[in-house]
Write a protein that holds these residues in place. Sequence first.
Motif, mmCIF file in Angstrom:
data_model
loop_
_atom_site.group_PDB
_atom_site.id
_atom_site.type_symbol
_atom_site.label_atom_id
_atom_site.label_comp_id
_atom_site.label_asym_id
_atom_site.label_seq_id
_atom_site.Cartn_x
_atom_site.Cartn_y
_atom_site.Cartn_z
ATOM 1 N N VAL A 1 5.939 -9.934 -3.465
ATOM 2 C CA VAL A 1 6.614 -10.515 -4.621
ATOM 3 C C VAL A 1 5.633 -11.466 -5.291
ATOM 4 C CG1 VAL A 1 8.561 -11.897 -5.402
ATOM 5 C CG2 VAL A 1 8.834 -10.325 -3.492
ATOM 6 N N VAL A 2 5.330 -11.187 -6.567
ATOM 7 C CA VAL A 2 4.366 -11.968 -7.331
ATOM 8 C C VAL A 2 5.100 -12.608 -8.503
ATOM 9 C CG1 VAL A 2 2.205 -11.885 -8.610
ATOM 10 C CG2 VAL A 2 2.564 -10.331 -6.710
ATOM 11 N N VAL A 3 4.935 -13.918 -8.669
ATOM 12 C CA VAL A 3 5.561 -14.651 -9.769
ATOM 13 C C VAL A 3 4.459 -15.305 -10.582
ATOM 14 C CG1 VAL A 3 7.133 -16.521 -10.375
ATOM 15 C CG2 VAL A 3 7.611 -15.087 -8.390
ATOM 16 N N GLY A 4 4.558 -15.179 -11.933
ATOM 17 C CA GLY A 4 3.558 -15.798 -12.788
ATOM 18 C C GLY A 4 3.796 -15.503 -14.248
ATOM 19 N N ASP A 5 2.882 -16.008 -15.084
ATOM 20 C CA ASP A 5 2.970 -15.825 -16.533
ATOM 21 C C ASP A 5 2.183 -14.593 -16.956
ATOM 22 O OD1 ASP A 5 4.513 -18.062 -17.041
ATOM 23 O OD2 ASP A 5 2.769 -19.376 -17.178
ATOM 24 N N ASP A 6 2.842 -13.694 -17.678
ATOM 25 C CA ASP A 6 2.214 -12.506 -18.273
ATOM 26 C C ASP A 6 1.360 -11.741 -17.274
ATOM 27 O OD1 ASP A 6 3.426 -13.067 -20.690
ATOM 28 O OD2 ASP A 6 1.767 -14.335 -21.350
ATOM 29 N N ILE A 7 1.950 -11.343 -16.175
ATOM 30 C CA ILE A 7 1.246 -10.567 -15.155
ATOM 31 C C ILE A 7 1.236 -9.097 -15.577
ATOM 32 C CG2 ILE A 7 1.248 -9.869 -12.740
ATOM 33 C CD1 ILE A 7 2.835 -12.398 -12.157
ATOM 34 N N ASP A 8 0.086 -8.463 -15.455
ATOM 35 C CA ASP A 8 -0.018 -7.039 -15.737
ATOM 36 C C ASP A 8 0.370 -6.290 -14.464
ATOM 37 O OD1 ASP A 8 -0.533 -4.562 -16.751
ATOM 38 O OD2 ASP A 8 -2.686 -4.871 -17.039
ATOM 39 N N SER A 9 1.604 -5.844 -14.390
ATOM 40 C CA SER A 9 2.126 -5.241 -13.165
ATOM 41 C C SER A 9 1.501 -3.877 -12.876
ATOM 42 C CB SER A 9 3.644 -5.124 -13.245
ATOM 43 O OG SER A 9 4.007 -4.357 -14.379
ATOM 44 N N VAL A 10 1.190 -3.123 -13.906
ATOM 45 C CA VAL A 10 0.575 -1.808 -13.711
ATOM 46 C C VAL A 10 -0.839 -1.966 -13.158
ATOM 47 C CG1 VAL A 10 -0.144 0.311 -14.874
ATOM 48 C CG2 VAL A 10 1.998 -0.784 -15.509
ATOM 49 N N ASN A 11 -1.577 -2.924 -13.688
ATOM 50 C CA ASN A 11 -2.921 -3.185 -13.195
ATOM 51 C C ASN A 11 -2.893 -3.645 -11.740
ATOM 52 O OD1 ASN A 11 -5.693 -3.595 -13.146
ATOM 53 N ND2 ASN A 11 -5.550 -5.625 -14.054
ATOM 54 N N LEU A 12 -1.951 -4.507 -11.399
ATOM 55 C CA LEU A 12 -1.817 -4.990 -10.029
ATOM 56 C C LEU A 12 -1.494 -3.847 -9.076
ATOM 57 C CD1 LEU A 12 -1.610 -7.239 -7.920
ATOM 58 C CD2 LEU A 12 0.731 -7.598 -8.660
ATOM 59 N N THR A 13 -0.597 -2.965 -9.488
ATOM 60 C CA THR A 13 -0.230 -1.832 -8.643
ATOM 61 C C THR A 13 -1.399 -0.892 -8.427
ATOM 62 O OG1 THR A 13 2.001 -1.985 -9.550
ATOM 63 C CG2 THR A 13 1.464 0.002 -8.334
ATOM 64 N N SER A 14 -2.164 -0.621 -9.481
ATOM 65 C CA SER A 14 -3.314 0.278 -9.332
ATOM 66 C C SER A 14 -4.406 -0.348 -8.478
ATOM 67 C CB SER A 14 -3.857 0.687 -10.697
ATOM 68 O OG SER A 14 -4.362 -0.438 -11.375
ATOM 69 N N LEU A 15 -4.606 -1.658 -8.577
ATOM 70 C CA LEU A 15 -5.583 -2.329 -7.713
ATOM 71 C C LEU A 15 -5.168 -2.249 -6.247
ATOM 72 C CD1 LEU A 15 -6.538 -5.528 -9.734
ATOM 73 C CD2 LEU A 15 -8.034 -3.649 -9.118
ATOM 74 N N LEU A 16 -3.888 -2.450 -5.990
ATOM 75 C CA LEU A 16 -3.402 -2.352 -4.614
ATOM 76 C C LEU A 16 -3.531 -0.929 -4.079
ATOM 77 C CD1 LEU A 16 -0.266 -4.658 -4.791
ATOM 78 C CD2 LEU A 16 -2.352 -5.071 -3.502
ATOM 79 N N ARG A 17 -3.324 0.076 -4.919
ATOM 80 C CA ARG A 17 -3.496 1.467 -4.478
ATOM 81 C C ARG A 17 -4.953 1.752 -4.122
ATOM 82 N NH1 ARG A 17 0.095 4.274 -9.112
ATOM 83 N NH2 ARG A 17 2.122 3.874 -8.166
ATOM 84 N N LYS A 18 -5.867 1.224 -4.919
ATOM 85 C CA LYS A 18 -7.290 1.474 -4.670
ATOM 86 C C LYS A 18 -7.777 0.769 -3.408
ATOM 87 C CE LYS A 18 -8.696 2.054 -9.472
ATOM 88 N NZ LYS A 18 -9.473 1.467 -10.570
ATOM 89 N N LYS A 19 -7.352 -0.461 -3.201
ATOM 90 C CA LYS A 19 -7.915 -1.284 -2.130
ATOM 91 C C LYS A 19 -7.146 -1.206 -0.814
ATOM 92 C CE LYS A 19 -10.917 -3.215 -4.943
ATOM 93 N NZ LYS A 19 -12.302 -3.483 -4.772
ATOM 94 N N VAL A 20 -5.811 -1.083 -0.877
ATOM 95 C CA VAL A 20 -5.006 -1.188 0.339
ATOM 96 C C VAL A 20 -4.449 0.162 0.771
ATOM 97 C CG1 VAL A 20 -2.970 -2.260 1.362
ATOM 98 C CG2 VAL A 20 -4.418 -3.562 -0.158
#
Length: 132
Positions: A46-65
């Motif tokens: 669960v990530v909370v913040g201002d103007d988070i790019d959720s698609v970018n975060l998901t793709s980074l997690l797919r690549k790294k984890v």
Amino acid sequence: MKRKVVIRVTLNDGKKNARSKAMQIAVGLQGVESVSLQGDDSSQIVVVGDDIDSVNLTSLLRKKVGFAELTSVSPVSTEGEKPKQETNPSESEIQSMIWPTYQFGVPYYYQPSVPYYAYNVTDYNQNSCTIM
């Protein structure tokens, strides 16, 4: 606008540092204020913040984890929070600080060159031998 992003990640694929790596990736994005693991087996980030790019975060997690699925994106309600009251301090309490302005660029300093003096030696005899 504050957002709450929930991403389901498979963290138990035999990788030792999958949880800490996923948390580091989430914290590294711009605008993130807090990251937490939730769920019965801590498989949701669960990530909370201002103007988070959720698609970018998901793709980074797919690549790294590994496997990552974007579960939900919702705005964070601010109704429970008290509005911040701005206090105006009086003029006597805080003194204003005035900074001097500087010109742009590197200053140029003129440094005169060292004078060159030439001397003519008239007593010197070139035909004489100095060894004898």
